[in-house]
Scaffold this motif. Structure first.
Motif, PDB file in Angstrom:
ATOM      1  N   ALA A  64      -1.555  -2.052   9.587  1.00  0.00           N
ATOM      2  CA  ALA A  64      -0.950  -1.903   8.263  1.00  0.00           C
ATOM      3  C   ALA A  64       0.131  -0.829   8.267  1.00  0.00           C
ATOM      4  N   VAL A  65      -0.145   0.286   8.927  1.00  0.00           N
ATOM      5  CA  VAL A  65       0.822   1.380   8.973  1.00  0.00           C
ATOM      6  C   VAL A  65       2.041   0.992   9.813  1.00  0.00           C
ATOM      7  N   LEU A  66       1.826   0.267  10.900  1.00  0.00           N
ATOM      8  CA  LEU A  66       2.954  -0.187  11.716  1.00  0.00           C
ATOM      9  C   LEU A  66       3.845  -1.143  10.932  1.00  0.00           C
ATOM     10  N   LEU A  67       3.238  -1.978  10.096  1.00  0.00           N
ATOM     11  CA  LEU A  67       4.039  -2.862   9.253  1.00  0.00           C
ATOM     12  C   LEU A  67       4.849  -2.049   8.241  1.00  0.00           C
ATOM     13  N   LEU A  68       4.218  -1.067   7.629  1.00  0.00           N
ATOM     14  CA  LEU A  68       4.948  -0.210   6.697  1.00  0.00           C
ATOM     15  C   LEU A  68       6.113   0.481   7.405  1.00  0.00           C
ATOM     16  N   ASP A  69       5.884   0.947   8.620  1.00  0.00           N
ATOM     17  CA  ASP A  69       6.958   1.583   9.395  1.00  0.00           C
ATOM     18  C   ASP A  69       8.106   0.601   9.610  1.00  0.00           C
ATOM     19  N   ALA A  70       7.770  -0.631   9.960  1.00  0.00           N
ATOM     20  CA  ALA A  70       8.802  -1.638  10.224  1.00  0.00           C
ATOM     21  C   ALA A  70       9.608  -1.955   8.966  1.00  0.00           C
ATOM     22  N   LEU A  71       8.951  -1.838   7.811  1.00  0.00           N
ATOM     23  CA  LEU A  71       9.631  -2.129   6.542  1.00  0.00           C
ATOM     24  C   LEU A  71      10.289  -0.891   5.950  1.00  0.00           C
ATOM     25  N   GLY A  72      10.145   0.252   6.614  1.00  0.00           N
ATOM     26  CA  GLY A  72      10.771   1.477   6.146  1.00  0.00           C
ATOM     27  C   GLY A  72      10.121   2.059   4.906  1.00  0.00           C
ATOM     28  N   ILE A  73       8.801   1.889   4.779  1.00  0.00           N
ATOM     29  CA  ILE A  73       8.080   2.348   3.588  1.00  0.00           C
ATOM     30  C   ILE A  73       7.160   3.489   3.985  1.00  0.00           C
ATOM     31  N   GLU A  74       7.284   4.612   3.291  1.00  0.00           N
ATOM     32  CA  GLU A  74       6.542   5.805   3.672  1.00  0.00           C
ATOM     33  C   GLU A  74       5.171   5.885   3.023  1.00  0.00           C
ATOM     34  N   LYS A  75       5.111   5.780   1.682  1.00  0.00           N
ATOM     35  CA  LYS A  75       3.849   5.971   0.971  1.00  0.00           C
ATOM     36  C   LYS A  75       3.562   4.787   0.053  1.00  0.00           C
ATOM     37  N   VAL A  76       2.276   4.449  -0.047  1.00  0.00           N
ATOM     38  CA  VAL A  76       1.885   3.289  -0.859  1.00  0.00           C
ATOM     39  C   VAL A  76       0.583   3.581  -1.597  1.00  0.00           C
ATOM     40  N   HIS A  77       0.358   2.785  -2.630  1.00  0.00           N
ATOM     41  CA  HIS A  77      -0.952   2.653  -3.248  1.00  0.00           C
ATOM     42  C   HIS A  77      -1.644   1.490  -2.554  1.00  0.00           C
ATOM     43  N   LEU A  78      -2.889   1.668  -2.175  1.00  0.00           N
ATOM     44  CA  LEU A  78      -3.625   0.654  -1.426  1.00  0.00           C
ATOM     45  C   LEU A  78      -4.603  -0.078  -2.340  1.00  0.00           C
ATOM     46  N   TYR A  79      -4.665  -1.401  -2.173  1.00  0.00           N
ATOM     47  CA  TYR A  79      -5.665  -2.195  -2.880  1.00  0.00           C
ATOM     48  C   TYR A  79      -6.312  -3.114  -1.853  1.00  0.00           C
ATOM     49  N   GLY A  80      -7.602  -2.887  -1.572  1.00  0.00           N
ATOM     50  CA  GLY A  80      -8.286  -3.659  -0.545  1.00  0.00           C
ATOM     51  C   GLY A  80      -9.485  -4.391  -1.098  1.00  0.00           C
ATOM     52  N   VAL A  81      -9.652  -5.643  -0.682  1.00  0.00           N
ATOM     53  CA  VAL A  81     -10.767  -6.475  -1.122  1.00  0.00           C
ATOM     54  C   VAL A  81     -11.675  -6.772   0.073  1.00  0.00           C
ATOM     55  N   GLN A  82     -12.974  -6.465  -0.064  1.00  0.00           N
ATOM     56  CA  GLN A  82     -13.977  -6.786   0.951  1.00  0.00           C
ATOM     57  C   GLN A  82     -13.525  -6.278   2.320  1.00  0.00           C
ATOM     58  N   MET A  83     -13.173  -7.109   3.272  1.00  0.00           N
ATOM     59  CA  MET A  83     -12.668  -6.649   4.555  1.00  0.00           C
ATOM     60  C   MET A  83     -11.509  -5.683   4.363  1.00  0.00           C
TER      61      MET A  83
END
Length: 293
Positions: free
Chosen positions: A92-111
Motif C-alpha cells: 500500500a505504501v509503495l503504491l502511495l509512493d508511486a502516486l506521489g501521495i504522502e499522507k492518507v486517511h485509511l479505511y480497511g474492511v476485514q482483511m
C-alpha cells in the motif's frame, strides 16, 4: 482502471487502482487541496466492493483511492508463500509512493483492517486516521479458523470438481454476506470467478488462511499499537456471523492501553457491511476529523 507497475522486495507487481475525486471518477491524480482516503478491501473480493462508496457524493467530497491487493481482482504478480499483513502494508505504501501521495486517511474492511493497522504501526507518518470496519480479533478463534480451512479445501477440490467449487463460494458468501447477496454481491462473485485462474489452490490458501495466522499478527500487541500516532475508529457490524462484539472490545482495550486514541461503534450489517449497508458503514465522518488535513 489504470495500473501501476511497482517493484517490491518480492518482485514486480502490477497493481490495478483507481483515483476518484469530486470532479472526476477516473482521475489521473489527486486534488492536492483535499484530504485523501485509501480504501483497503476485504478478502475473497477485490476493490469492486467499494463501488457504492465511490458513487456516494458524501464520500466523494475527498480524493478516494482503491486498488486490488495481490492475487485479487485485476492486479497481477507473484504471491509469496509468506505474504502477511506487514507485506500488504508495504504494498500500500509503495503504491502511495508511486502516486506521489504522502499522507492518507485509511479505511480497511476485514482483511483490509489488518493491512490498515499495519500501515499505521509500521508507517505512522503516512496515516492521518484509520477506520476499521469488521476489525479482526487479536487472535483467530478455532471456529473461524476451521471454517476458513473448509472453504479452502473445497476450493482446492473445485479445481477439478464444479460442485466443490460451488461449496467454496457458498462458504465464502456465508462469511462475507450471511448469504444475503445484493446486486453488488452478485457482481463481486462474478468478478471473483473471472479471475479464478490467478487464484489457484496455493494462492487461495495463502490469501484466506495463512495471511490471517496469529503469527502474522504479532504486532497486534501493546508494544505494536504504541507506534500508532493517528486516531483509530473500529466499527462492528451487528450481523457478523463469525466475529463478535466482545472481540472488537478486546481489540479496543488493547489499543487504548497502548495510548491509541481509539473508539468503537456498532452499525447494522454483515461481515462485509460496506456492501450490504454502505450508507451506515461508510460516511464522510468516518474518515476526516475536524482540523485534520
Amino acid at each position: 482502471m489504470p495500473c501501476a507497475n511497482i517493484e517490491t522486495p518480492s518482485g514486480p507487481i502490477e497493481f490495478n487502482y483507481n483515483i476518484s475525486t469530486p470532479s472526476d471518477a477516473n482521475a489521473t491524480s489527486i486534488d492536492e487541496s483535499l484530504p485523501t482516503i485509501l480504501l483497503l478491501h476485504s478478502c475473497y473480493f477485490g476493490s469492486v466492493s467499494f463501488h457504492n462508496q465511490l458513487n456516494d457524493p458524501n464520500v466523494r467530497k475527498y480524493n478516494c483511492i482503491i486498488f486490488d491487493a495481490r492475487a485479487h481482482g485485476k492486479s497481477w504478480g507473484d504471491l509469496p508463500r509468506n505474504w502477511s499483513p506487514a507485506m500488504a502494508a508495504e504494498d500500500a505504501v509503495l503504491l502511495l509512493d508511486a502516486l506521489g501521495i504522502e499522507k492518507v486517511h485509511l479505511y480497511g474492511v476485514q482483511m483490509g483492517s489488518l493491512t490498515a493497522m499495519h500501515v499505521a504501526i509500521l508507517y505512522p507518518e503516512r496515516c492521518l486516521s484509520t477506520h476499521l470496519l469488521s476489525p479482526l480479533s487479536v487472535r483467530e478463534s478455532e471456529d473461524v479458523r476451521l471454517g476458513k480451512e473448509e472453504i479452502a479445501e473445497c476450493w482446492e477440490q473445485g479445481l477439478d470438481d464444479p460442485q466443490a467449487q460451488g461449496d467454496a463460494v457458498f462458504g465464502a458468501l456465508q462469511l462475507a454476506f450471511s448469504h444475503n447477496l445484493g446486486t453488488l454481491g452478485h457482481a463481486a462473485v462474478k468478478r471473483s470467478k473471472e479471475t479464478r485462474e490467478q487464484n489457484m489452490a496455493g494462492d487461495f490458501r495463502v490469501l484466506t488462511i495463512d495471511f490471517f495466522n496469529d503469527a502474522n499478527r504479532h504486532l497486534y500487541s501493546k508494544e505494536g499499537f504504541s507506534r500508532v500516532k493517528c486516531p483509530v475508529k473500529l466499527t462492528f457490524c451487528t450481523g457478523d456471523i463469525a466475529y463478535t462484539l466482545e472481540q472488537s472490545e478486546e481489540l479496543l482495550r488493547l489499543m487504548q492501553s497502548a495510548g491509541v486514541d481509539a473508539s468503537l461503534n456498532q452499525v447494522e450489517g454483515c461481515h462485509y457491511g460496506n456492501v450490504e449497508n454502505p450508507t451506515g458503514c461508510v460516511s464522510s465522518r468516518a474518515f476526516v476529523r475536524p482540523g485534520r488535513s
